[in-house]
Design an enzyme around this catalytic site. Structure first.
Site, short mmCIF file in Angstrom:
data_model
loop_
_atom_site.label_atom_id
_atom_site.label_comp_id
_atom_site.label_asym_id
_atom_site.label_seq_id
_atom_site.Cartn_x
_atom_site.Cartn_y
_atom_site.Cartn_z
N TRP A 103 0.83 -1.21 0.00
CA TRP A 103 0.00 0.00 0.00
C TRP A 103 0.86 1.25 0.00
CZ3 TRP A 103 -4.35 -1.09 -1.87
CH2 TRP A 103 -5.01 -2.28 -1.55
N ASP A 173 -1.42 6.54 6.60
CA ASP A 173 -2.46 5.65 6.10
C ASP A 173 -2.73 4.63 7.20
OD1 ASP A 173 -4.04 3.71 4.96
OD2 ASP A 173 -2.70 3.28 3.27
N LYS A 197 -11.93 -1.94 6.94
CA LYS A 197 -11.18 -2.87 7.78
C LYS A 197 -11.63 -2.77 9.23
CE LYS A 197 -8.38 -3.28 4.10
NZ LYS A 197 -7.67 -2.35 3.23
#
Ligand SMILES: *Cc1c(COP(=O)(O)O)cnc(C)c1O
Length: 361
Positions: A103, A173, A197
């Site tokens: 990511w 993030d 999530k």
């Protein structure tokens, strides 16, 4: 848990049962209004109460002051890979990125379209199995910001503490560990997290941004891409993802009712320990894939003696009601995602299954 399985998926992921039941109760007619949250105006009185409540509860959970704006945006964490540099990189046009997984690499790729990216540290040579030490980070005091990924969903690693970045704004993030513990928000310039999530359904992205940084957003940006527009309009510049924000608001209440993030963290430490202890106590049958001091409390990654056994493991686990254990397609192995909403009883049941599987295989 009638008709429910043990959902260990990395995302979209399990939500608290209480939240689902509460939403179900109000799905058809929200608190006697005669309509579902999905059917009502985002500018109406009822939804105004929901979004203001979400903002207030999130502020309470993380102790967020008035010097921060909370935005509920769309486009996932992926759009933030672009919005962060577009808004925060000018006028200096360079930023530091700490690369600890797939990511983070994607975030770098988007930032490169906007300006100069300095890779302040990367763990790529170790297949992202660890978290870089502070001393490894080559930070630039003139960078527009430093970006890091607090939890690496695919590789199963997690920062224990934030990188120390001096006066340069820290951008995070936090998609896969947002609200898993208390953090000091004042260390951050901006935090973003896709909801699916740890805090709600896919489609909502929470962005917490320090207000002075909004002055960096240029008028020349496309309107939706501009943080300042969203902040000035209190997330109502366009139609936000109303139902997603509603579910997130229920999750915030669930956390507050439990006693807040210190209590959540205690439970997360406890749950993860049960699983890591089982891996470490298996005489090498199950092998963790990461450095011990970098182990994630959210995504527990491990391997079996060979890929055939891993395939069998996932298949038999699935038949017993454990879903989502297959590791990310890019790395293989096993990944058990035990986010906030995943119950300890589920971890214990998984450990029982693992012990049984080892005995039989
Ligand atoms: C899942 C994830 C993303 C991507 O989120 P999307 O909502 O699919 O854009 C980004 N970063 C991290 C750390 C993630 O876990």
């Amino acid at each position: 848990m009638e008709n429910r399985i043990y959902n260990l998926s990395a995302g979209p992921a399990i939500l608290p049962e209480e939240v689902l039941l509460e939403a179900q109760k109000d799905l058809y007619s929200y608190k006697g209004s005669g309509m579902s949250v999905m059917e009502m105006s985002h500018r109406g009185k009822i939804f105004d109460g929901i979004i203001k409540g979400a903002d207030a509860d999130l502020r309470k959970l993380l102790n967020i002051g008035d010097n921060y704006s909370i935005l509920f945006l769309q486009g996932g964490a992926t759009l933030q890979f672009s919005m962060v540099p577009l808004n925060l990189m000018p006028p200096k046009n360079k930023a530091d990125y700490i690369v600890t997984g797939a990511w983070a690499e994607k975030a770098v790729n988007e930032a490169k379209r906007v300006g100069t990216v300095n890779i302040a540290a990367t763990t790529k040579a170790d297949n992202h199995s660890r978290i870089p030490a502070q001393a490894e980070m080559k930070l630039d005091a003139d960078a527009s910001y430093v970006h890091f990924t607090s939890n690496n969903t695919i590789f199963g690693t997690q920062f224990r503490t934030e990188p120390v970045v001096g006066n340069v704004p820290l951008v995070c993030d936090a998609s896969s560990d947002f609200l898993h513990k208390m953090i000091d928000i004042n260390k951050y310039g901006l935090i973003y997290a896709g909801a699916q999530k740890n805090i709600g359904p896919s489609g909502v992205t929470v962005v917490i941004v320090r207000k002075d940084l909004l002055e960096r957003s240029s008028d020349s940006l496309h309107t939706y891409m501009n943080y300042k527009i969203h902040a000035d309009n209190e997330t109502m510049y366009n139609t936000p993802t109303t139902f997603g924000i509603y579910i997130a608001s229920l999750v915030f209440k669930w956390l507050l009712n439990m006693g807040g993030l210190d209590e959540m963290y205690k439970r997360n430490l406890d749950k993860a320990k049960v699983l890591y202890d089982a891996i470490d106590g298996s005489d090498g049958y199950y092998k963790g894939t990461t450095a011990v001091d970098a182990r994630s409390l959210m995504n527990v990654t491990y391997r079996l003696p060979n890929e055939q056994l891993e395939e069998k493991f996932v298949k038999e686990a699935s038949a017993k009601g454990f879903s989502g254990l297959k590791g990310h397609r890019s790395v293989g192995g096993i990944r058990a995602s035990i986010y906030n909403a995943f119950p300890k009883a589920g971890v214990e049941a998984l450990v029982d299954f693992m012990n049984e599987f080892k005995k039989n295989n």
